[in-house]
Design a protein around this motif. Structure first.
Motif, mmCIF file in Angstrom:
data_model
loop_
_atom_site.group_PDB
_atom_site.id
_atom_site.type_symbol
_atom_site.label_atom_id
_atom_site.label_comp_id
_atom_site.label_asym_id
_atom_site.label_seq_id
_atom_site.Cartn_x
_atom_site.Cartn_y
_atom_site.Cartn_z
ATOM 1 N N SER A 21 -17.117 50.396 57.021
ATOM 2 C CA SER A 21 -17.878 50.957 55.890
ATOM 3 C C SER A 21 -19.393 50.897 56.125
ATOM 4 N N PHE A 27 -24.069 49.616 53.080
ATOM 5 C CA PHE A 27 -24.864 48.406 52.807
ATOM 6 C C PHE A 27 -26.335 48.622 53.159
ATOM 7 N N ASP A 51 -11.041 49.774 60.723
ATOM 8 C CA ASP A 51 -10.689 50.319 59.404
ATOM 9 C C ASP A 51 -11.836 51.160 58.865
ATOM 10 N N TYR A 56 -16.298 56.171 52.804
ATOM 11 C CA TYR A 56 -17.448 55.419 53.311
ATOM 12 C C TYR A 56 -18.523 56.374 53.831
ATOM 13 N N ASP A 120 -7.807 52.117 47.047
ATOM 14 C CA ASP A 120 -8.137 51.671 45.681
ATOM 15 C C ASP A 120 -7.165 52.272 44.653
ATOM 16 N N SER A 152 -4.307 49.926 49.251
ATOM 17 C CA SER A 152 -5.399 48.953 49.142
ATOM 18 C C SER A 152 -5.930 48.918 47.720
ATOM 19 N N ALA A 202 -9.754 41.796 53.485
ATOM 20 C CA ALA A 202 -11.081 42.372 53.747
ATOM 21 C C ALA A 202 -12.165 41.640 52.963
ATOM 22 N N SER A 203 -13.372 41.800 53.435
ATOM 23 C CA SER A 203 -14.588 41.275 52.801
ATOM 24 C C SER A 203 -14.657 39.744 52.816
ATOM 25 N N LEU A 205 -17.043 38.032 53.702
ATOM 26 C CA LEU A 205 -18.391 37.604 53.304
ATOM 27 C C LEU A 205 -18.654 37.973 51.839
ATOM 28 N N MET A 207 -18.576 40.781 50.492
ATOM 29 C CA MET A 207 -19.478 41.947 50.517
ATOM 30 C C MET A 207 -20.948 41.499 50.521
ATOM 31 N N LEU A 258 -10.809 41.768 57.935
ATOM 32 C CA LEU A 258 -11.750 42.861 58.212
ATOM 33 C C LEU A 258 -13.148 42.463 57.780
ATOM 34 N N GLY A 260 -17.140 43.811 57.786
ATOM 35 C CA GLY A 260 -17.982 44.988 58.009
ATOM 36 C C GLY A 260 -19.083 44.646 59.002
ATOM 37 N N GLU A 266 -24.203 41.325 65.080
ATOM 38 C CA GLU A 266 -23.221 40.829 64.100
ATOM 39 C C GLU A 266 -21.854 40.640 64.749
ATOM 40 N N ASN A 270 -20.067 37.095 64.775
ATOM 41 C CA ASN A 270 -18.778 36.903 64.101
ATOM 42 C C ASN A 270 -17.687 36.411 65.053
#
Ligand code: NAD
Length: 310
Positions: A21, A27, A51, A56, A120, A152, A202-203, A205, A207, A258, A260, A266, A270
């Protein structure tokens, strides 16, 4: 890198997955060269799960990921989505499932995707998802355009209900299992585990709440959650993102987490999470900070699909 089977799909995915994304500038603006180098660095370091979604960057992320994967398609497990096209634009009809996948395949420069996810689903009609959307995705699987079918969303009870009633291979949940919120296992994991449905988290962090940069302006969490996140970041110092990711990697059933990523630095950072362990004393201190805002998710989608309707 470690790899795990994704439920019964036959796919083996890296435990750290590349969330694309950010390539759609979700972001903040990402330089296209930085994004491409992030994708290439990830593949070189063994990340094989990517993904993305038409939503996005309103197709930008798919375009960029497709370009970055040119000549490397066979090295990755590629997931994209159907159903969400803008902040308020949803279409889970069988007709749109088909046209959406054709468009995604063109942007991604491939002739199949490994995981197709209804995006979603709490914004859709529950019966339509079960009776029309998922069967339309299965038809595409029969035609060889997709390898597996997933859903999702944020609302865990609806994800569990749909997974119990429709034939899905994977479920992608976000912001429900990380240092801030931990109720994924209460509402969803046992059902998926019993049916061997692949679980993607997912996410990690939250987001960006769990990074030094902090939450983006659009972040839907209440202020107290963002403040607790900032305190966790202060406690963990420069390693907050790595520790937050490490915490998620320790989940016993999740196949891939997952995160981002928008640049190669990064990715490198990670990957350090693979070698870390989360000190239990530090986790106890994180828990103390998070306790007042524990499991404070937010409502998304149609009221009847909320986890905790009024
Ligand atoms: P995230 O928690 O992974 O945070 C991503 C943000 O953190 C980005 O701004 C990224 O640049 C930054 N970041 C990453 N690594 C960092 C590091 N080491 N240090 C500092 N900052 C770092 O949130 P996300 O991107 O929303 O979630 C990951 C992926 O999961 C998404 O990209 C998407 O592919 C998927 N996802 C799907 C759904 C859905 O289907 N409904 C919802 C949310 C996320």
């Amino acid at each position: 890198m470690r790899y795990k089977p994704l439920g019964r799909t036959g796919l083996n995915v890296s435990v750290i997955g590349f969330g694309a994304s950010p390539l759609g500038n979700e972001f903040g603006v990402v330089d296209p060269g930085d994004g491409e180098r992030a994708v290439h660095a990830a593949i070189e370091r063994g990340i094989n799960f990517f993904d993305v979604a038409p939503y996005y960057g309103r197709t930008l992320a798919e375009e960029r990921l497709g370009a970055a994967l040119a000549g490397k398609r066979d090295k990755v497990v590629l997931a994209t989505k159907i159903g969400r096209y803008d902040v308020e634009a949803f279409d889970f009809s069988a007709k749109r499932v088909r046209s959406s996948v054709e468009e995604s395949l063109r942007r991604l420069r491939t002739d199949y995707v490994d995981v197709l996810t209804a995006h979603d689903i709490e914004f859709g009609d529950r019966e339509q998802i079960v009776e029309e959307t998922v069967p339309a995705m299965r038809a595409l699987q029969q035609e060889g355009k997709i390898r597996s079918v997933g859903v999702s969303g944020l609302q865990l009870k609806m994800l569990a209900d749909v997974a119990a009633r429709a034939e899905v291979d994977t479920v992608l949940s976000y912001c429900r299992h990380n240092l801030i919120i931990r109720d994924l296992d209460t509402w969803l994991t046992p059902l998926l585990q019993a049916r061997q449905i692949g679980l993607i988290n997912a996410s990690p962090l939250h987001m960006r709440v769990l990074t030094a940069t902090g939450a983006p302006a659009w972040h839907p969490a209440v202020e107290a959650v963002k403040q607790a996140g900032a305190e966790v970041v202060r406690l963990c110092g420069g390693d907050s993102a790595i520790l937050a990711l490490r915490f998620c990697l320790d989940h016993p059933y999740v196949s891939s987490t997952l995160v981002g990523m928008s640049n190669a630095a990064e990715v490198t950072s990670n990957l350090r999470a693979l070698e870390e362990c989360f000190p239990s004393a530090l986790l106890a201190d994180v828990d103390k900070i998070v306790e007042p805002v524990k499991n404070m998710a937010w409502r998304t989608g149609r009221p009847e699909n909320h986890d905790f309707p009024n």
